[in-house]
Design a protein around this motif. Sequence first.
Motif, short mmCIF file in Angstrom:
data_model
loop_
_atom_site.label_atom_id
_atom_site.label_comp_id
_atom_site.label_asym_id
_atom_site.label_seq_id
_atom_site.Cartn_x
_atom_site.Cartn_y
_atom_site.Cartn_z
N LYS A 167 29.03 34.49 39.95
CA LYS A 167 30.52 34.09 39.79
C LYS A 167 31.16 35.39 39.30
O LYS A 167 32.25 35.73 39.62
CB LYS A 167 30.52 33.03 38.76
CG LYS A 167 30.18 31.66 39.51
CD LYS A 167 30.52 30.49 38.42
CE LYS A 167 30.17 29.29 39.23
NZ LYS A 167 30.31 27.92 38.40
N ILE A 168 30.26 36.07 38.41
CA ILE A 168 31.08 37.24 37.76
C ILE A 168 31.19 38.37 38.69
O ILE A 168 32.35 38.90 38.95
CB ILE A 168 29.95 37.69 36.47
CG1 ILE A 168 30.03 36.67 35.29
CG2 ILE A 168 30.61 39.16 36.17
CD1 ILE A 168 28.92 37.02 34.25
N ASN A 169 30.27 38.79 39.62
CA ASN A 169 30.34 39.77 40.51
C ASN A 169 31.15 39.08 41.56
O ASN A 169 32.29 40.42 42.19
CB ASN A 169 28.94 40.03 41.11
CG ASN A 169 28.20 40.73 40.15
OD1 ASN A 169 28.60 41.60 39.39
ND2 ASN A 169 26.66 40.82 40.23
N HIS A 174 36.82 40.20 43.95
CA HIS A 174 38.19 39.78 44.31
C HIS A 174 39.22 40.30 43.61
O HIS A 174 40.22 40.59 44.24
CB HIS A 174 37.92 38.28 43.68
CG HIS A 174 39.28 37.33 44.36
ND1 HIS A 174 40.50 37.52 43.41
CD2 HIS A 174 39.75 36.87 45.40
CE1 HIS A 174 41.37 36.81 43.80
NE2 HIS A 174 40.96 36.22 45.20
N SER A 175 38.88 40.71 42.26
CA SER A 175 39.98 41.59 41.74
C SER A 175 40.09 43.03 42.11
O SER A 175 41.23 43.43 42.11
CB SER A 175 39.43 41.72 39.93
OG SER A 175 39.44 40.15 39.34
N TYR A 216 42.41 36.53 50.45
CA TYR A 216 42.96 35.20 51.02
C TYR A 216 41.72 34.34 51.04
O TYR A 216 41.97 33.02 50.90
CB TYR A 216 43.31 35.52 52.55
CG TYR A 216 43.58 34.11 53.08
CD1 TYR A 216 44.79 33.40 52.94
CD2 TYR A 216 42.48 33.89 54.41
CE1 TYR A 216 44.57 32.32 53.78
CE2 TYR A 216 42.81 32.46 54.95
CZ TYR A 216 43.74 32.00 54.80
OH TYR A 216 43.64 30.69 55.63
N LEU A 217 40.64 34.84 51.48
CA LEU A 217 39.25 33.96 51.43
C LEU A 217 38.77 33.66 49.98
O LEU A 217 38.15 32.46 49.84
CB LEU A 217 38.20 34.64 51.89
CG LEU A 217 38.14 34.97 53.56
CD1 LEU A 217 36.98 35.74 53.97
CD2 LEU A 217 38.26 33.74 54.33
N GLY A 218 39.44 34.32 48.97
CA GLY A 218 38.98 33.81 47.52
C GLY A 218 37.78 34.22 47.21
O GLY A 218 37.08 35.16 47.74
N LYS A 219 37.03 33.88 46.00
CA LYS A 219 36.07 34.32 45.32
C LYS A 219 34.53 33.58 46.02
O LYS A 219 34.12 32.57 45.29
CB LYS A 219 35.95 34.12 43.90
CG LYS A 219 37.18 34.17 43.12
CD LYS A 219 37.35 34.10 41.74
CE LYS A 219 38.43 34.81 41.08
NZ LYS A 219 39.69 33.85 41.72
#
Length: 295
Positions: A167-169, A174-175, A216-219
Amino acid sequence: MSRPIDTENIITNRHRIRFTAAMNLFLALTYLAIKPLFTRPNISWLHYLHFIFQPLILFASITEITYIVVIASYISIVLFCSDAAVVVISGISVSRCYLEPTAWCLGRLYENGVWALLGVFFCLFNLIAFLQSQNLSKQLEEKDVKEAEINELLKIRKIAPKFNKLKINAHKIHSLHLFLIVQDIIYVAITLAKTFTNPIYWLSVGHIVLDPYIVYLGKSENKSFYDMTRIVYILFLLGDVALFVLNLELNTRDVAEWLAFLFILVYISLDIILIALSSEIITDHLNLRKMKSSI
């Protein structure tokens, strides 16, 4: 893996490493800008090494892999030595002018004085980067020990571990793509303006498609997704490096071309980081599958 989160000290060390890398890149760009103004032979070309290694040091500031941070600290020392060599050689040239107060010698005094001063700043930031990388590596080693203890406990209790690194990576990737969107728009505008005079900038316009698409796809945490994007990142990196090399051959640049050159450097740095983060996610998926099968 159930890895402990960063403490305030770790976050501070990461920020300091990023700051030193950013300052070294700024100094390298300064060197590139003023280099055509000087004609006498020197070894200041060693400063070009920063364009190669500072992206790696930037990645070390965000990674959770301890040995990469250790390598980054060694790289900082190598850069310190190379920049110190420029300072020493320039200092020797300056010292020789004390006994030769000629016009030619005064010119050499000016040029080598500039290179020596620039080298001192490089050395300062390299030293800070080394010390902070050493601190960060020790802190990550402590996190590795705690993570191993947690995983061992989970294995005893037969509980499947949660890889919070995924989740972190994914959030980091994404950022980074979100951060690049504004730059992409400006870069495309420059590319369109320079199409007829300098069409080489088209090599990096693919980012304007990729970055919004990833946002657009998200994380995503899907392994196959990062298998695909890693290949795309590698292709983009090759194009950006080729464009960077071609830009080094330009003797004169206007403001737009300097801005595009800066953006290319950002693209290269972030491409390397994105490749590494994607590789970490893929590796974590493999490790998670292996650990679940052993429970």
